[in-house]
Enzyme design. Structure first.
Site, PDB file in Angstrom:
ATOM      1  N   GLU A   1      87.940  40.567  33.357  1.00  0.00           N
ATOM      2  CA  GLU A   1      87.877  39.711  32.174  1.00  0.00           C
ATOM      3  C   GLU A   1      88.043  40.498  30.876  1.00  0.00           C
ATOM      4  O   GLU A   1      88.670  40.022  29.934  1.00  0.00           O
ATOM      5  CB  GLU A   1      86.526  38.982  32.119  1.00  0.00           C
ATOM      6  CG  GLU A   1      86.329  37.897  33.172  1.00  0.00           C
ATOM      7  CD  GLU A   1      85.703  38.438  34.455  1.00  0.00           C
ATOM      8  OE1 GLU A   1      85.841  39.656  34.742  1.00  0.00           O
ATOM      9  OE2 GLU A   1      85.079  37.635  35.183  1.00  0.00           O
TER      10      GLU A   1
ATOM     11  N   LYS B   1      89.952  63.604  29.818  1.00  0.00           N
ATOM     12  CA  LYS B   1      89.139  63.243  30.969  1.00  0.00           C
ATOM     13  C   LYS B   1      87.651  63.423  30.713  1.00  0.00           C
ATOM     14  O   LYS B   1      87.227  64.407  30.123  1.00  0.00           O
ATOM     15  CB  LYS B   1      89.511  64.138  32.151  1.00  0.00           C
ATOM     16  CG  LYS B   1      90.583  63.578  33.019  1.00  0.00           C
ATOM     17  CD  LYS B   1      91.092  64.650  33.942  1.00  0.00           C
ATOM     18  CE  LYS B   1      90.083  64.972  35.010  1.00  0.00           C
ATOM     19  NZ  LYS B   1      90.118  64.028  36.132  1.00  0.00           N
TER      20      LYS B   1
ATOM     21  N   TRP C   1      93.276  61.796  42.975  1.00  0.00           N
ATOM     22  CA  TRP C   1      93.369  60.432  42.444  1.00  0.00           C
ATOM     23  C   TRP C   1      92.947  59.374  43.458  1.00  0.00           C
ATOM     24  O   TRP C   1      93.279  58.206  43.329  1.00  0.00           O
ATOM     25  CB  TRP C   1      94.777  60.177  41.889  1.00  0.00           C
ATOM     26  CG  TRP C   1      95.006  60.909  40.586  1.00  0.00           C
ATOM     27  CD1 TRP C   1      94.052  61.513  39.819  1.00  0.00           C
ATOM     28  CD2 TRP C   1      96.248  61.129  39.908  1.00  0.00           C
ATOM     29  NE1 TRP C   1      94.627  62.083  38.705  1.00  0.00           N
ATOM     30  CE2 TRP C   1      95.971  61.871  38.730  1.00  0.00           C
ATOM     31  CE3 TRP C   1      97.572  60.767  40.173  1.00  0.00           C
ATOM     32  CZ2 TRP C   1      96.966  62.257  37.823  1.00  0.00           C
ATOM     33  CZ3 TRP C   1      98.557  61.157  39.273  1.00  0.00           C
ATOM     34  CH2 TRP C   1      98.254  61.885  38.119  1.00  0.00           C
TER      35      TRP C   1
ATOM     36  N   HIS D   1     105.776  61.303  25.724  1.00  0.00           N
ATOM     37  CA  HIS D   1     104.737  60.339  25.373  1.00  0.00           C
ATOM     38  C   HIS D   1     105.097  59.569  24.116  1.00  0.00           C
ATOM     39  O   HIS D   1     104.420  58.617  23.756  1.00  0.00           O
ATOM     40  CB  HIS D   1     103.401  61.053  25.179  1.00  0.00           C
ATOM     41  CG  HIS D   1     102.981  61.827  26.382  1.00  0.00           C
ATOM     42  ND1 HIS D   1     103.284  63.158  26.544  1.00  0.00           N
ATOM     43  CD2 HIS D   1     102.329  61.452  27.497  1.00  0.00           C
ATOM     44  CE1 HIS D   1     102.824  63.571  27.706  1.00  0.00           C
ATOM     45  NE2 HIS D   1     102.239  62.553  28.310  1.00  0.00           N
TER      46      HIS D   1
HETATM   47  N1  GLN Z   1     107.839  62.660  39.455  1.00  0.00           N
HETATM   48  C1  GLN Z   1     106.893  61.990  38.660  1.00  0.00           C
HETATM   49  C2  GLN Z   1     107.589  61.185  37.576  1.00  0.00           C
HETATM   50  O1  GLN Z   1     108.564  61.616  37.073  1.00  0.00           O
HETATM   51  C3  GLN Z   1     105.923  62.934  38.026  1.00  0.00           C
HETATM   52  C4  GLN Z   1     104.931  62.228  37.151  1.00  0.00           C
HETATM   53  C5  GLN Z   1     103.764  63.069  36.722  1.00  0.00           C
HETATM   54  O2  GLN Z   1     103.764  64.248  36.854  1.00  0.00           O
HETATM   55  N2  GLN Z   1     102.749  62.450  36.183  1.00  0.00           N
HETATM   56  O3  GLN Z   1     107.173  60.158  37.201  1.00  0.00           O
END
Ligand code: GLN
Ligand code: ZN
Length: 777
Positions: free
Chosen positions: A21, A130, A583, A716
C-alpha cells in the site's frame, strides 16, 4: 500472580503494507493522482494495522516511529534539521516537497530521480547507500562544519500519541545520535560529523523530554554502529551522548539497541552507559550471549534478539528455550526481554499470503508476522513453563526436524560434486600472460576495444510483453518472437555504430539474480514476499532452500541466437555466485560459503556449455561482491577467500583461449584489490566515471596485471556525455594503466536508460575510442 509472559519486543515492523500500500500511495502522490492528505491517511492506516497486528501476535513492547514514508535515516536528518542549503528550507516545519526532494531529487528538470547535480536545474537527491550489510538502502545525511541542528518535527511523539489513541502503549524508536552522525557525510570532507555531537545532543534532549511528557516510559535507541570496529573517540561519544540524554529526561528509560553483529570490544563501553536496557543480536552473534550476560549490569534489562530478523526460516524454539532459560533464571524474569534480532524491516510481512509455495518449504519458513508469534511462544514458555505452549513447541520441532532430513534440501549429486572439488578446478590452465597471447589470436580486437556491460534499455514494451506473458495474455511463441526482434535490433545497431564486442541486451531477463534463480534447483520464489530495498522500491529476493544445481543450460540459447546474427564476438552474460548469494535469502543450516560454492558449480556448468556452443568471451558479473564484506575487518579475509574461490571455481573450467570478463559496479577497490586480482578474470569492467578515474590508482599501485575497462560514462544519469569528456577520462586512465590493458565501456548496464540516451552516448564512446587509437599510433 505469576506473569503470563516475559516481555516480547519488536524492534520494528515492515512499513510497506501487506499489499504494498505504501508504494502505491507514494507513487500516486508523486504522479499527482492523489493528494498529500490521501498519502498521509494511507500511512496512518498502515501504522494502525501494524500496531494492532503486533499486539495481536502477543508483542508487549510495540514500536512506534519505526514507520517512515521513505527512510528512517532521512526522517532523522529532517527531524534534526540536517537539510542541505540546496533544498532551500526556510525553517519551521519541513514540507513533504523538501522531504521528497532529499529522497529523490527535485522535479525541476524532468529527470527527478536520476540523482545528480550536474545536469538540469533540479536539486539532486541525497546519496543513498547500503544500511550496514543488509540489502536496505538509506539516504546519507549531509552536514556542514557550521551545521545547526533544530527539532523540526516531533514525529516520534506524534506517532506515540497516535498509537495511544488506539489504546496501544508503544515504545518509540529513534536512530541514536552517534550512529546518525557516523553515517552522515561531512560537506566538505574537512571535518568529522561526530565533532558535531555536542550541537546535535540538545535536539535529542528536547525530543526525549517531549516523549517523556507525552507519557512514554521507554524509548528504543538504535545504535547499530556498535557492531562495527570503532575508535576510542567514537566509543567515548557514546558516553557523552547517553549521559546527556539521561540527564535531560531521567524518567525516560533507554533501550539501547545493537544489531547486525557482536558487541565484542565495544561491550564494556556499552554496559557502562546510563541506559536502562541493552538489546543484543543473537542471530548474527549467538556466541556473545555468555559474555553479554556476564557484563550487563544487574539493574539493566537485557533484550535478547533470538529470532532472526534478517532471514526467513522458522526457528527451533525448543533449542532457543534451552539457551534462554538459564539466562532468565540467573537474571530473573524481570530483567530479560525476548526480541527479534533487529527490526523486521528486512523480512517479508506474512507467510500466510503465499498460496503457491511448496507445502514442505512453507512449513519451514517464518516471515515477520510468524516471527512475532514465535517470540510470543518463547515469552510464554519462559514465564509459565513449556507446558503452556507445548503444541507450538512441538510443531516447531517437527518442522525443523523434517527440514533437516528432507530430500528437497539435500541433493547427493551436489554433495558428491562439492566433495570432488580440487585445486585444479580453481585455477585456469595457464597464467594470464600466456592466456592473453592465445586470446589475442583467437579474438582479433583493435587497441582499446569497445563494449558494453550487458543490458540495453528495458523499455515499456519489453516490460509489457514480459508481464503479458506472465499473465498468459501473450503466448510463449509470441513472447519469444518479440524478444528475438528486440535482440536482433540491438545486435544490428551495435554493429552499425561499430562496437567491437557485442552483447545480446538481456531483454529476456527480469532481474540479474531472479533470472538465474528461476532456472536453478534449490531456489524458490514467492508471490508477495516483498521487502523494502529503498524508498518505494521493493524486491522479492529468492529463497535458497536446498542444494543448488543447474538442471539445464540457462543462457546458451540466447547467446547462440545473438551470435548467429553477427560476425563480431558476442559476450556470454552470467551473474556470478557471490552476487546471486548476496541478493537472496540464504540457508541457515549450512555456511554461506558452502551455498556459494554450490552456485559456483552451477555457473561453471553454464560457462562450460557457453564455451562448447562457441562463446569466446564470457562475462560473469559480481555486482555484489563488495557489498558482502563483513562489518568487522577481522572477518574480511575469510569472506574474500571463499568469495574469490567461488568466482575462480565458476570461471576456471575453460580453455586459455576463452576470455573471462567480470563486472563490478562500485568504485572502492583500494582495500580489496588483492582479492580482485586473485579472481584472475581476463578483463574486469568497473565504475569509474564519477570518481574521475581516481580509483584506477588502486589498480596502478597494485600493478594489476589483467585487462580493465574503466567505465567512461555514468549510466545513472540520462545525460549524454560528449566525446571530449570521454577522451579526457581516458587520458586519465592511460596515465595509470598500460594501453594494452585498456577497454572502453560504460560504468554499468544500460537497462535503466532510454534508447534516446543510450544511442548517442555509445556513438560518442565509439568515437572516443577512435580518437584514442589515432593518438596512440
Ligand atoms: N550485465 C548486467 C547488466 O548489464 C550487469 C548489471 C550490474 O552489474 N548491476 O545489466
Ligand atoms: Zn554494474
Amino acid at each position: 500472580m505469576s506473569k503470563q509472559t516475559l516481555p516480547v519486543a519488536s524492534l520494528g515492523f515492515p512499513r510497506i503494507g501487506r499489499h504494498r500500500e505504501l508504494k502505491f500511495a507514494l507513487e500516486g502522490f508523486w504522479s499527482g493522482k492523489i493528494a498529500e492528505n490521501d498519502l498521509l491517511e494511507a500511512a496512518t492506516k498502515l501504522r494502525a494495522e501494524n500496531w494492532v497486528l503486533q499486539r495481536d501476535q502477543g508483542v508487549t513492547r510495540i514500536p512506534s516511529n519505526d514507520f517512515s514514508l521513505y527512510d528512517h535515516v532521512l526522517d532523522m536528518a529532517v527531524m534534526v534539521g540536517a537539510i542541505p542549503a540546496a533544498y532551500r528550507w526556510k525553517g519551521g516545519a519541513v514540507p513533504l516537497s523538501i522531504y521528497f526532494a532529499m529522497a529523490r531529487g527535485s522535479q525541476g528538470d524532468g529527470h527527478a530521480d536520476c540523482g545528480h547535480a550536474h545536469h538540469g536545474h533540479g536539486v539532486p537527491a541525497l546519496e543513498m547507500t547500503k544500511w550496514f550489510d543488509t540489502n536496505y538502502h538509506y539516504m546519507v545525511p549531509e552536514v556542514t562544519e557550521d551545521q545547526d541542528f533544530t527539532l523540526t518535527s516531533q514525529k516520534p511523539v506524534d506517532h506515540f500519541l497516535e498509537a495511544k489513541a488506539l489504546g496501544i502503549h508503544t515504545r518509540p524508536v529513534v536512530l541514536g545520535p552517534v550512529t546518525f552522525l557516523k553515517l552522515a557525510k561531512a560537506r566538505p570532507s574537512t571535518f568529522k560529523p561526530l565533532d558535531l555531537l555536542a550541537k546535535l545532543l540538545p535536539v535529542y534532549e528536547e525530543l526525549f523530554r517531549r516523549l517523556a511528557a507525552a507519557g512514554a516510559d521507554w524509548v528504543q535507541v538504535d545504535e547499530p554502529i556498535l557492531a562495527l570496529d570503532l575508535t576510542e573517540g567514537e566509543r567515548h561519544a557514546f558516553k557523552v551522548a547517553y549521559e546527556a540524554l539521561d540527564k535531560a529526561a531521567p524518567g525516560l528509560k533507554v533501550m539501547l539497541a545493537t544489531y547486525f553483529g557482536a558487541l565484542a570490544d565495544n561491550l564494556a563501553a556499552v554496559t557502562a552507559l546510563p541506559v536502562a536496557g541493552l538489546h543484543v543480536d543473537l542471530a548474527r552473534a549467538p556466541d556473545q550471549l555468555d559474555v553479554v550476560v556476564q557484563a550487563v549490569r544487574a539493574d539493566q534489562i537485557l533484550s535478547i534478539g533470538v529470532i532472526d530478523g534478517r532471514n526467513v526460516w522458522r526457528a527451533d524454539l525448543a533449542a532457543l528455550l534451552e539457551r534462554l532459560a538459564p539466562v532468565v533464571s540467573t537474571r530473573g524474569a524481570d530483567a530479560v526481554e525476548v526480541a527479534a534480532s533487529c527490526s523486521l524491516l528486512h523480512v517479508p510481512i506474512d507467510l500466510g499470503q503465499e498460496t503457491a509455495l511448496d507445502a514442505d518449504l512453507k512449513s519451514w519458513l517464518a516471515f515477520a508476522t510468524q516471527k512475532l508469534g514465535e517470540l510470543s511462544t518463547l515469552g510464554k514458555a519462559l514465564a509459565q513453563g513449556r507446558d503452556a505452549v507445548q503444541e507450538a513447541l512441538n510443531d516447531a520441532s517437527q518442522a525443523v526436524a523434517a527440514r533437516a532430513i528432507s530430500p528437497k534440501v539435500t541433493d547427493p549429486l551436489v554433495q558428491g560434486r562439492i566433495a570432488g572439488i580440487d585445486e585444479s578446478m580453481k585455477a585456469r590452465a595457464s597464467a594470464f600472460d600466456a592466456r592473453r597471447t592465445v586470446q589475442a589470436e583467437a579474438i582479433r580486437l583493435p587497441l582499446f576495444p569497445t563494449t558494453t556491460i550487458g543490458s540495453f534499455p528495458q523499455t515499456d514494451e519489453v516490460r509489457k510483453a514480459r508481464s503479458a506473458h506472465a499473465k498468459g495474455t501473450l503466448s510463449y511463441a509470441d513472447y519469444e518472437a518479440f524478444l528475438q526482434e528486440e535482440t536482433k535490433a540491438a545486435i544490428r545497431w551495435q554493429e552499425e555504430i561499430g562496437l567491437d564486442v557485442l552483447v545480446h541486451g538481456e531483454f529476456e531477463r527480469n532481474d540479474m539474480v531472479q533470472y538465474f534463480g528461476e532456472q536453478l534447483s534449490g531456489f524458490a520464489f514467492t508471490q508477495h514476499a516483498w521487502v523494502q530495498s529503498y524508498g518505494s522500491r521493493y524486491v522479492r529476493p529468492p529463497i535458497i532452500f536446498g542444494d543448488v544445481s543447474r538442471p539445464n543450460p540457462m543462457t546458451v540459447r540466447w547467446w547462440q541466437y545473438s551470435q548467429s546474427l553477427t560476425d563480431k564476438p558476442v559476450k556470454g552474460m552470467l551473474t556470478g555466485p557471490v552476487t546471486i548469494l548476496n541478493w537472496s535469502f540464504v540457508r541457515d543450516d549450512i555456511p554461506r560459503s558452502e551455498t556459494c560454492r554450490q552456485i559456483a558449480l552451477a555457473i561453471r556448468d553454464e560457462v562450460a556449455d557457453l564455451e562448447k556452443a562457441g562463446a569466446k568471451m564470457i562475462q560473469i558479473d559480481e555486482a555484489a561482491l563488495r557489498e558482502g564484506l563483513p562489518l568487522r575487518h577481522k572477518d574480511w579475509r575469510h569472506y574474500l577467500d571463499w568469495a574469490v574461490e567461488s568466482f575462480r571455481l565458476c570461471a576456471s573450467g575453460v580453455a586459455d583461449e576463452t576470455q573471462i570478463h567480470t563486472h563490478m559496479c562500485y568504485s572502492e577497490f583500494n582495500d580489496i584489490i588483492s582479492a580482485i586480482a586473485a579472481m584472475d578474470a581476463d578483463v574486469i569492467s568497473i565504475e569509474t566515471s564519477r570518481s574521475k578515474m581516481e580509483l584506477l590508482d588502486a589498480f596502478r599501485n597494485f600493478q594489476y596485471p589483467n585487462e580493465i575497462g574503466p567505465g567512461v560514462y555514468d549510466i545513472h544519469s540520462p545525460r549524454v556525455p560528449e566525446v571530449k569528456e570521454m577522451t579526457d577520462l581516458l587520458s586519465l586512465a592511460r596515465k595509470r594503466l598500460d594501453d594494452r590493458q585498456l577497454w572502453i565501456n560504460p560504468d554499468c548496464g544500460l537497462k535503466t536508460r532510454k534508447w534516446e540516451e543510450v544511442r548517442p552516448a555509445l556513438v560518442n564512446m565509439v568515437a572516443a575510442a577512435g580518437e584514442l587509437r589515432r593518438a596512440a599510433q
